[in-house]
Scaffold this motif. Structure first.
Motif, PDB file in Angstrom:
ATOM      1  N   ASP A 347      10.542   3.204 -28.051  1.00 60.98           N
ATOM      2  CA  ASP A 347      11.792   2.678 -28.614  1.00 60.98           C
ATOM      3  C   ASP A 347      11.550   1.806 -29.839  1.00 60.98           C
ATOM      4  O   ASP A 347      10.635   0.960 -29.847  1.00 60.98           O
ATOM      5  CB  ASP A 347      12.541   1.850 -27.565  1.00 60.98           C
ATOM      6  N   ILE A 348      12.379   2.027 -30.861  1.00 60.35           N
ATOM      7  CA  ILE A 348      12.400   1.132 -32.006  1.00 60.35           C
ATOM      8  C   ILE A 348      13.348  -0.011 -31.658  1.00 60.35           C
ATOM      9  O   ILE A 348      14.533   0.215 -31.325  1.00 60.35           O
ATOM     10  CB  ILE A 348      12.883   1.856 -33.282  1.00 60.35           C
ATOM     11  N   ILE A 349      12.855  -1.230 -31.721  1.00 65.90           N
ATOM     12  CA  ILE A 349      13.618  -2.367 -31.212  1.00 65.90           C
ATOM     13  C   ILE A 349      14.779  -2.738 -32.135  1.00 65.90           C
ATOM     14  O   ILE A 349      14.606  -2.920 -33.335  1.00 65.90           O
ATOM     15  CB  ILE A 349      12.693  -3.592 -31.012  1.00 65.90           C
ATOM     16  N   ASP A 350      15.942  -2.807 -31.525  1.00 66.58           N
ATOM     17  CA  ASP A 350      17.152  -3.308 -32.200  1.00 66.58           C
ATOM     18  C   ASP A 350      17.239  -4.802 -31.891  1.00 66.58           C
ATOM     19  O   ASP A 350      17.319  -5.202 -30.725  1.00 66.58           O
ATOM     20  CB  ASP A 350      18.374  -2.565 -31.664  1.00 66.58           C
ATOM     21  N   LYS A 351      17.221  -5.634 -32.939  1.00 60.70           N
ATOM     22  CA  LYS A 351      17.209  -7.089 -32.736  1.00 60.70           C
ATOM     23  C   LYS A 351      18.417  -7.580 -31.943  1.00 60.70           C
ATOM     24  O   LYS A 351      18.358  -8.611 -31.262  1.00 60.70           O
ATOM     25  CB  LYS A 351      17.151  -7.805 -34.084  1.00 60.70           C
ATOM     26  N   ASN A 352      19.528  -6.833 -32.030  1.00 63.16           N
ATOM     27  CA  ASN A 352      20.728  -7.240 -31.274  1.00 63.16           C
ATOM     28  C   ASN A 352      20.551  -7.071 -29.773  1.00 63.16           C
ATOM     29  O   ASN A 352      21.333  -7.620 -28.977  1.00 63.16           O
ATOM     30  CB  ASN A 352      21.939  -6.424 -31.736  1.00 63.16           C
ATOM     31  N   LYS A 353      19.532  -6.282 -29.385  1.00 68.58           N
ATOM     32  CA  LYS A 353      19.308  -6.032 -27.952  1.00 68.58           C
ATOM     33  C   LYS A 353      18.143  -6.840 -27.385  1.00 68.58           C
ATOM     34  O   LYS A 353      17.775  -6.671 -26.230  1.00 68.58           O
ATOM     35  CB  LYS A 353      19.068  -4.542 -27.721  1.00 68.58           C
ATOM     36  N   ILE A 354      17.537  -7.679 -28.230  1.00 69.25           N
ATOM     37  CA  ILE A 354      16.410  -8.498 -27.770  1.00 69.25           C
ATOM     38  C   ILE A 354      16.938  -9.578 -26.824  1.00 69.25           C
ATOM     39  O   ILE A 354      17.862 -10.333 -27.160  1.00 69.25           O
ATOM     40  CB  ILE A 354      15.693  -9.159 -28.970  1.00 69.25           C
ATOM     41  N   SER A 355      16.353  -9.660 -25.630  1.00 73.92           N
ATOM     42  CA  SER A 355      16.803 -10.671 -24.653  1.00 73.92           C
ATOM     43  C   SER A 355      15.987 -11.953 -24.754  1.00 73.92           C
ATOM     44  O   SER A 355      16.487 -13.035 -24.431  1.00 73.92           O
ATOM     45  CB  SER A 355      16.705 -10.111 -23.231  1.00 73.92           C
ATOM     46  N   ALA A 356      14.713 -11.825 -25.217  1.00 69.40           N
ATOM     47  CA  ALA A 356      13.866 -13.020 -25.355  1.00 69.40           C
ATOM     48  C   ALA A 356      12.653 -12.668 -26.199  1.00 69.40           C
ATOM     49  O   ALA A 356      12.363 -11.498 -26.454  1.00 69.40           O
ATOM     50  CB  ALA A 356      13.440 -13.532 -23.979  1.00 69.40           C
ATOM     51  N   GLU A 357      11.957 -13.698 -26.663  1.00 68.16           N
ATOM     52  CA  GLU A 357      10.736 -13.491 -27.431  1.00 68.16           C
ATOM     53  C   GLU A 357       9.526 -13.805 -26.554  1.00 68.16           C
ATOM     54  O   GLU A 357       9.623 -14.499 -25.544  1.00 68.16           O
ATOM     55  CB  GLU A 357      10.737 -14.368 -28.683  1.00 68.16           C
ATOM     56  N   GLY A 358       8.350 -13.230 -26.974  1.00 70.08           N
ATOM     57  CA  GLY A 358       7.148 -13.427 -26.182  1.00 70.08           C
ATOM     58  C   GLY A 358       5.970 -13.849 -27.045  1.00 70.08           C
ATOM     59  O   GLY A 358       5.990 -13.715 -28.273  1.00 70.08           O
ATOM     60  N   THR A 359       4.930 -14.327 -26.392  1.00 71.31           N
ATOM     61  CA  THR A 359       3.728 -14.789 -27.093  1.00 71.31           C
ATOM     62  C   THR A 359       2.625 -13.744 -26.986  1.00 71.31           C
ATOM     63  O   THR A 359       2.717 -12.788 -26.214  1.00 71.31           O
ATOM     64  CB  THR A 359       3.238 -16.117 -26.491  1.00 71.31           C
ATOM     65  N   PHE A 360       1.548 -13.979 -27.736  1.00 73.08           N
ATOM     66  CA  PHE A 360       0.376 -13.089 -27.642  1.00 73.08           C
ATOM     67  C   PHE A 360      -0.206 -13.141 -26.230  1.00 73.08           C
ATOM     68  O   PHE A 360      -0.683 -12.137 -25.694  1.00 73.08           O
ATOM     69  CB  PHE A 360      -0.697 -13.494 -28.655  1.00 73.08           C
ATOM     70  N   GLU A 361      -0.126 -14.344 -25.634  1.00 71.56           N
ATOM     71  CA  GLU A 361      -0.652 -14.505 -24.272  1.00 71.56           C
ATOM     72  C   GLU A 361       0.140 -13.666 -23.278  1.00 71.56           C
ATOM     73  O   GLU A 361      -0.434 -13.094 -22.340  1.00 71.56           O
ATOM     74  CB  GLU A 361      -0.612 -15.986 -23.873  1.00 71.56           C
TER      75      GLU A 361
END
Length: 380
Positions: A347-361
């Motif tokens: 899937d190509i990510i749609d920013k409007n559907k992002i629920s949260a951000e994540g870290t490298f860890e």
């Protein structure tokens, strides 16, 4: 057969001068052929060396590009503090199928598929080995083998092997046996020449049986002998007679030897062609391909389901742990293309559907534990 001087080309000439001229032309042609052969061999060697050099240069360039790419990717993973081997293990599991991922029916179908694929590979390997043995045998059937009577053919051409090895005579080969060489002009020409000689010989023998002909020949022979004795040319007369008789004898020997050489060449080519186009082996491989195709049709949807489940789990993680650098990293390592090859949707990510951000860890932990996470999800 009124021509009594045998040339090096196997033909008879009326005079010694004609035979000598033919010999000179034959020798000149042989020298030209030899020179041309040596020039061709030198040219082939130069071309092979040039091709080898280009190949080495191309391989070195490919290795350099591959190394630079590997170093660049290693640096990218180093920048996000994720060991590359951890990511590789994740990617391999993401885009592959293990028996642990399948139910009992899926394992059975997959086992059957790989069993047939292995059988096909063994059959191809066996055919390749058999053909290599055929080539070794064929390449040993050179002029030396003909002269030493050590030619070897397969069972189909056994009777011709006996002829070339002097175990049987040409008269033992019926006309029907030669039918497989109907399209070989050189063999047909040599056979026709030998047939003409035999026909002339038979006619001569037939005439000699006639009493009047016998008396006539004996009379001529006695007359020539008396003349040669009277002219002190007995030795010369006997010498000429011997040359004529020997020329008849050796002309047939030469043609038979030429026939054997051409026969050996033709049979070796036929054996190679038949070895490459083994009809029985082709049918066996065709049947295996058909069986593999049928099982593949049953296996493909089973594997597709598993791969879709894995990639869906990964896509959900990406939407709930969006990280722009990681998304770029997936592009750089070619993960999108690899998913396309496996016919699964990255899937190509749609920013409007992002629920949260994540870290490298977060990604490091996800990569390390993905197999366990998927197992728990699929069990549920």
């Amino acid at each position: 057969m009124g021509k009594g001087w045998l040339g090096k080309d196997g033909q008879f000439y009326e005079t010694w001068d004609e035979a000598r001229g033919a010999d000179n032309r034959y020798i000149q042609q042989e020298m030209q052929s030899k020179l041309l052969f040596e020039q061709n061999q030198l040219m082939i060697k130069q071309l092979e060396e040039e091709e080898k050099r280009h190949k080495q240069e191309k391989e070195m360039e490919q290795e350099r590009i591959k190394h630079e790419k590997e170093m660049r990717i290693l640096k990218l993973f180093d920048d996000v503090s994720i060991p590359f081997n951890v990511y590789q293990s994740f990617e391999n599991y993401l885009l592959s199928i293990k028996n642990e991922d399948l139910d009992e029916e899926g394992i059975e179908v997959r086992t059957a598929f790989f069993g047939l694929a292995s059988e096909k590979m063994n059959l191809i390997t066996q055919h390749r080995e058999e053909f290599e043995n055929i080539k070794k045998t064929v390449y040993s059937n050179d002029d030396t083998a003909i002269n030493n009577k050590k030619v070897k053919y397969n069972e189909k051409y056994k009777i011709f092997e006996d002829f070339v090895n002097d175990k049987i005579k040409i008269d033992d080969l019926s006309t029907e046996k030669w039918n497989i060489f109907d399209n070989d002009n050189q063999i047909q020409t040599l056979l026709n020449q030998l047939k003409k000689q035999n026909d002339i010989k038979k006619k001569a023998i037939s005439k000699c049986k006639d009493q009047n002909t016998k008396k006539f020949i004996i009379g001529i022979f006695i007359t020539l002998l008396i003349v040669s004795i009277w002219a002190n040319m007995t030795i010369f007369f006997m010498f000429c007679l011997a040359i004529v008789l020997l020329s008849f004898y050796f002309s047939k020997k030469i043609r038979i030897y030429e026939l054997k050489k051409q026969l050996n060449k033709s049979i070796n080519l036929k054996i190679l062609e038949e070895g490459q186009l083994n009809v029985a082996r082709e049918k066996e491989l065709s049947k295996l391909d058909e069986d593999i195709e049928n099982i593949s049709k049953a296996l493909k949807p089973i594997e597709k389901t598993v791969l879709n489940q894995k990639i869906d789990l990964f896509n959900k993680f990406r939407f709930s742990h969006y990280n722009m650098k990681m998304e770029k990293l997936f592009v750089d390592v070619g993960l999108i293309e690899k998913c396309k090859e496996k016919d699964v949707q990255f899937d190509i990510i749609d920013k409007n559907k992002i629920s949260a951000e994540g870290t490298f860890e977060d990604y490091f932990n996800f990569f390390q534990n993905f197999e366990n996470i998927y197992s728990d999800t699929s069990d549920n």
